[in-house]
Design a protein around this motif. Structure first.
Motif, mmCIF file in Angstrom:
data_model
loop_
_atom_site.group_PDB
_atom_site.id
_atom_site.type_symbol
_atom_site.label_atom_id
_atom_site.label_comp_id
_atom_site.label_asym_id
_atom_site.label_seq_id
_atom_site.Cartn_x
_atom_site.Cartn_y
_atom_site.Cartn_z
ATOM 1 N N MET A 149 17.345 3.245 1.028
ATOM 2 C CA MET A 149 17.265 1.901 0.470
ATOM 3 C C MET A 149 17.979 1.896 -0.866
ATOM 4 O O MET A 149 17.605 2.639 -1.766
ATOM 5 C CB MET A 149 15.809 1.482 0.291
ATOM 6 C CG MET A 149 15.018 1.393 1.592
ATOM 7 S SD MET A 149 13.286 0.988 1.309
ATOM 8 C CE MET A 149 13.415 -0.662 0.655
ATOM 9 N N ILE A 207 6.704 0.242 -3.308
ATOM 10 C CA ILE A 207 7.296 0.472 -1.988
ATOM 11 C C ILE A 207 6.623 1.664 -1.314
ATOM 12 O O ILE A 207 6.303 1.613 -0.121
ATOM 13 C CB ILE A 207 8.819 0.673 -2.103
ATOM 14 C CG1 ILE A 207 9.474 -0.652 -2.534
ATOM 15 C CG2 ILE A 207 9.411 1.163 -0.786
ATOM 16 C CD1 ILE A 207 10.938 -0.537 -2.901
ATOM 17 N N ALA A 208 6.368 2.735 -2.059
ATOM 18 C CA ALA A 208 5.685 3.900 -1.499
ATOM 19 C C ALA A 208 4.297 3.513 -1.001
ATOM 20 O O ALA A 208 3.902 3.883 0.115
ATOM 21 C CB ALA A 208 5.592 5.012 -2.543
ATOM 22 N N ARG A 209 3.548 2.786 -1.802
ATOM 23 C CA ARG A 209 2.197 2.369 -1.419
ATOM 24 C C ARG A 209 2.247 1.498 -0.158
ATOM 25 O O ARG A 209 1.440 1.660 0.761
ATOM 26 C CB ARG A 209 1.536 1.622 -2.574
ATOM 27 C CG ARG A 209 0.081 1.317 -2.361
ATOM 28 C CD ARG A 209 -0.634 0.759 -3.592
ATOM 29 N NE ARG A 209 0.146 -0.167 -4.412
ATOM 30 C CZ ARG A 209 0.670 0.138 -5.613
ATOM 31 N NH1 ARG A 209 0.492 1.338 -6.137
ATOM 32 N NH2 ARG A 209 1.358 -0.762 -6.288
ATOM 33 N N ASP A 210 3.204 0.580 -0.074
ATOM 34 C CA ASP A 210 3.353 -0.284 1.105
ATOM 35 C C ASP A 210 3.654 0.529 2.369
ATOM 36 O O ASP A 210 3.362 0.075 3.469
ATOM 37 C CB ASP A 210 4.466 -1.311 0.894
ATOM 38 C CG ASP A 210 4.092 -2.387 -0.125
ATOM 39 O OD1 ASP A 210 2.896 -2.489 -0.477
ATOM 40 O OD2 ASP A 210 5.017 -3.112 -0.568
ATOM 41 N N ARG A 211 4.234 1.702 2.193
ATOM 42 C CA ARG A 211 4.590 2.548 3.342
ATOM 43 C C ARG A 211 3.599 3.689 3.553
ATOM 44 O O ARG A 211 3.906 4.658 4.245
ATOM 45 C CB ARG A 211 5.999 3.109 3.145
ATOM 46 C CG ARG A 211 7.046 2.015 3.208
ATOM 47 C CD ARG A 211 8.415 2.531 2.823
ATOM 48 N NE ARG A 211 9.371 1.459 2.936
ATOM 49 C CZ ARG A 211 10.481 1.536 3.661
ATOM 50 N NH1 ARG A 211 10.763 2.626 4.311
ATOM 51 N NH2 ARG A 211 11.296 0.510 3.717
ATOM 52 N N ASP A 212 2.424 3.602 2.929
ATOM 53 C CA ASP A 212 1.377 4.633 3.036
ATOM 54 C C ASP A 212 1.855 6.011 2.592
ATOM 55 O O ASP A 212 1.517 7.026 3.192
ATOM 56 C CB ASP A 212 0.814 4.707 4.464
ATOM 57 C CG ASP A 212 -0.097 3.541 4.772
ATOM 58 O OD1 ASP A 212 -0.697 2.989 3.830
ATOM 59 O OD2 ASP A 212 -0.224 3.194 5.965
ATOM 60 N N ILE A 213 2.659 6.049 1.542
ATOM 61 C CA ILE A 213 3.121 7.310 0.961
ATOM 62 C C ILE A 213 2.305 7.549 -0.300
ATOM 63 O O ILE A 213 2.259 6.705 -1.187
ATOM 64 C CB ILE A 213 4.631 7.247 0.623
ATOM 65 C CG1 ILE A 213 5.447 7.004 1.897
ATOM 66 C CG2 ILE A 213 5.068 8.523 -0.095
ATOM 67 C CD1 ILE A 213 6.915 6.718 1.639
#
Length: 157
Positions: free
Chosen positions: A3, A14-20
């Motif tokens: 990205m 973005i990491a939190r939204d992707r469960d990272i």
């Protein structure tokens, strides 16, 4: 997927939204690297950790793969291998590339201990075919081979 729009401000969201899971650790003590990013990927049957840093403020380097210390620059086309630490592996990998007319721009090797497992990162001048990948996989004592492509990295001179 890559990205282009990720930056220091939106990366945690973005990491939190992707469960990272993201952890930031700051140390007061002296350490080898001013900045260090470690990525650990866990699957059902495997776990791999890769650590990187910036040298001179803007030159990315991989400094650890799976507990194997090294200092490797990144290139557009690379090969990652895991092999037994045995005599002849470096020559066999070099000959596999030479036989296909592929120049090795950089070759970094690290190992856990003498006779243990070793990790190699080869920066290549061009992408190699699946046929060449198969030839590398058939080299005795080579355990794993993965081709890495980083199209956003500038080609080295």
């Amino acid at each position: 997927p890559a990205m282009d729009s990720i930056n220091m401000v939106n990366a945690p969201v973005i990491a939190r939204d992707r469960d990272i899971d993201v952890s930031i650790v700051n140390h007061e003590r002296e350490c080898e690297y001013q900045t260090l990013v470690r990525l650990t990927v866990k699957t059902e049957d495997h776990q791999l950790s890769v650590a990187g840093t910036l040298i001179g403020g803007d030159k990315p380097r991989i400094v650890d793969i799976g507990g194997v210390p090294m200092e490797a620059s990144l290139g557009r086309q690379m090969i990652y291998t895991v092999n037994k630490d045995m005599p002849g592996i470096i020559g066999a990998l070099g000959m596999a590339m030479a036989n296909e007319g592929v120049n090795i721009a950089n070759f970094i090797l690290g190992r856990t201990k003498p006779g243990g497992n070793a990790v190699a990162l080869l920066e290549l001048d061009k992408e190699i075919s699946e046929d060449v990948m198969g030839k590398i996989r058939s080299v005795p004592h080579v355990l794993e081979v993965t081709q890495l492509n980083f199209p956003s990295i500038e080609a080295s001179d």
